[in-house]
Scaffold this motif. Sequence first.
Motif, PDB file in Angstrom:
ATOM      1  N   ILE A  96      48.871  73.161  44.352  1.00  0.00           N
ATOM      2  CA  ILE A  96      47.684  72.562  44.954  1.00  0.00           C
ATOM      3  C   ILE A  96      46.949  71.712  43.913  1.00  0.00           C
ATOM      4  CG2 ILE A  96      45.408  73.072  45.923  1.00  0.00           C
ATOM      5  CD1 ILE A  96      46.699  75.470  47.327  1.00  0.00           C
ATOM      6  N   ALA A  97      46.854  72.184  42.695  1.00  0.00           N
ATOM      7  CA  ALA A  97      46.187  71.435  41.630  1.00  0.00           C
ATOM      8  C   ALA A  97      46.939  70.128  41.349  1.00  0.00           C
ATOM      9  CB  ALA A  97      46.087  72.279  40.368  1.00  0.00           C
ATOM     10  N   ALA A  98      48.265  70.189  41.329  1.00  0.00           N
ATOM     11  CA  ALA A  98      49.074  68.991  41.087  1.00  0.00           C
ATOM     12  C   ALA A  98      48.890  67.993  42.222  1.00  0.00           C
ATOM     13  CB  ALA A  98      50.538  69.370  40.930  1.00  0.00           C
ATOM     14  N   LEU A  99      48.877  68.481  43.464  1.00  0.00           N
ATOM     15  CA  LEU A  99      48.681  67.603  44.618  1.00  0.00           C
ATOM     16  C   LEU A  99      47.305  66.945  44.562  1.00  0.00           C
ATOM     17  CD1 LEU A  99      51.058  68.615  46.877  1.00  0.00           C
ATOM     18  CD2 LEU A  99      49.168  67.813  48.251  1.00  0.00           C
ATOM     19  N   LEU A 100      46.307  67.714  44.207  1.00  0.00           N
ATOM     20  CA  LEU A 100      44.958  67.200  44.089  1.00  0.00           C
ATOM     21  C   LEU A 100      44.879  66.134  43.003  1.00  0.00           C
ATOM     22  CD1 LEU A 100      42.323  67.917  45.535  1.00  0.00           C
ATOM     23  CD2 LEU A 100      41.756  69.355  43.599  1.00  0.00           C
TER      24      LEU A 100
ATOM     25  N   MET B  81      43.997  62.108  43.567  1.00  0.00           N
ATOM     26  CA  MET B  81      42.890  61.449  42.878  1.00  0.00           C
ATOM     27  C   MET B  81      43.374  60.240  42.103  1.00  0.00           C
ATOM     28  SD  MET B  81      40.644  64.789  41.677  1.00  0.00           S
ATOM     29  CE  MET B  81      40.040  63.961  40.267  1.00  0.00           C
ATOM     30  N   VAL B  82      44.514  60.337  41.486  1.00  0.00           N
ATOM     31  CA  VAL B  82      45.052  59.223  40.714  1.00  0.00           C
ATOM     32  C   VAL B  82      45.400  58.063  41.643  1.00  0.00           C
ATOM     33  CG1 VAL B  82      47.012  58.491  39.293  1.00  0.00           C
ATOM     34  CG2 VAL B  82      45.843  60.632  38.798  1.00  0.00           C
ATOM     35  N   SER B  83      45.948  58.363  42.802  1.00  0.00           N
ATOM     36  CA  SER B  83      46.321  57.281  43.719  1.00  0.00           C
ATOM     37  C   SER B  83      45.082  56.561  44.249  1.00  0.00           C
ATOM     38  CB  SER B  83      47.175  57.806  44.877  1.00  0.00           C
ATOM     39  OG  SER B  83      46.414  58.666  45.699  1.00  0.00           O
ATOM     40  N   PHE B  84      44.000  57.274  44.493  1.00  0.00           N
ATOM     41  CA  PHE B  84      42.773  56.622  44.918  1.00  0.00           C
ATOM     42  C   PHE B  84      42.188  55.776  43.796  1.00  0.00           C
ATOM     43  CE2 PHE B  84      42.391  59.907  48.320  1.00  0.00           C
ATOM     44  CZ  PHE B  84      42.389  59.008  49.379  1.00  0.00           C
TER      45      PHE B  84
END
Length: 140
Positions: free
Chosen positions: A6-10, A14-17
């Motif tokens: 979940i932390a990796a997905l988050l 955030m990086v993609s935004f």
Amino acid sequence: MKKLFIAALLFVGMVSFAQDATQPVKQQRERLTPEQRNEKKLKKLTTELNLDANQQTQVGKLLADRSANAQKHMEMRKARKDSSVKPTAEEKATLKKEIMDEKAVTETQMKSILNAEQYKKWTVMKDENKEKMKERKNKL
């Protein structure tokens, strides 16, 4: 393991935004009618070249004629593009000759309307605009 996923997905979200925010946004220029474009160009020429009232009317008429010719050529090109028939080399050469003739006529008319100093400034402005267009074309 689940928390790490979940932390990796988050983090990836955030990086993609963040990437989207840093990309430049192309601004849409407002579409002007040919009359509005002519009026805007005439105002610019009036301020840059210090045109008098008589010169303004003559240059305004010249700009309107050029705009009408350009519109005619654009419509012809669009009609040809819609029909998906490619122009022959002879048609291309004829069109290019027409455009060069129109430019030459514009040059002689502007030379007769403007005085020597104004004509010199006008040619410099025209060359600068040509360079700007080349730079803009190279960026794309």
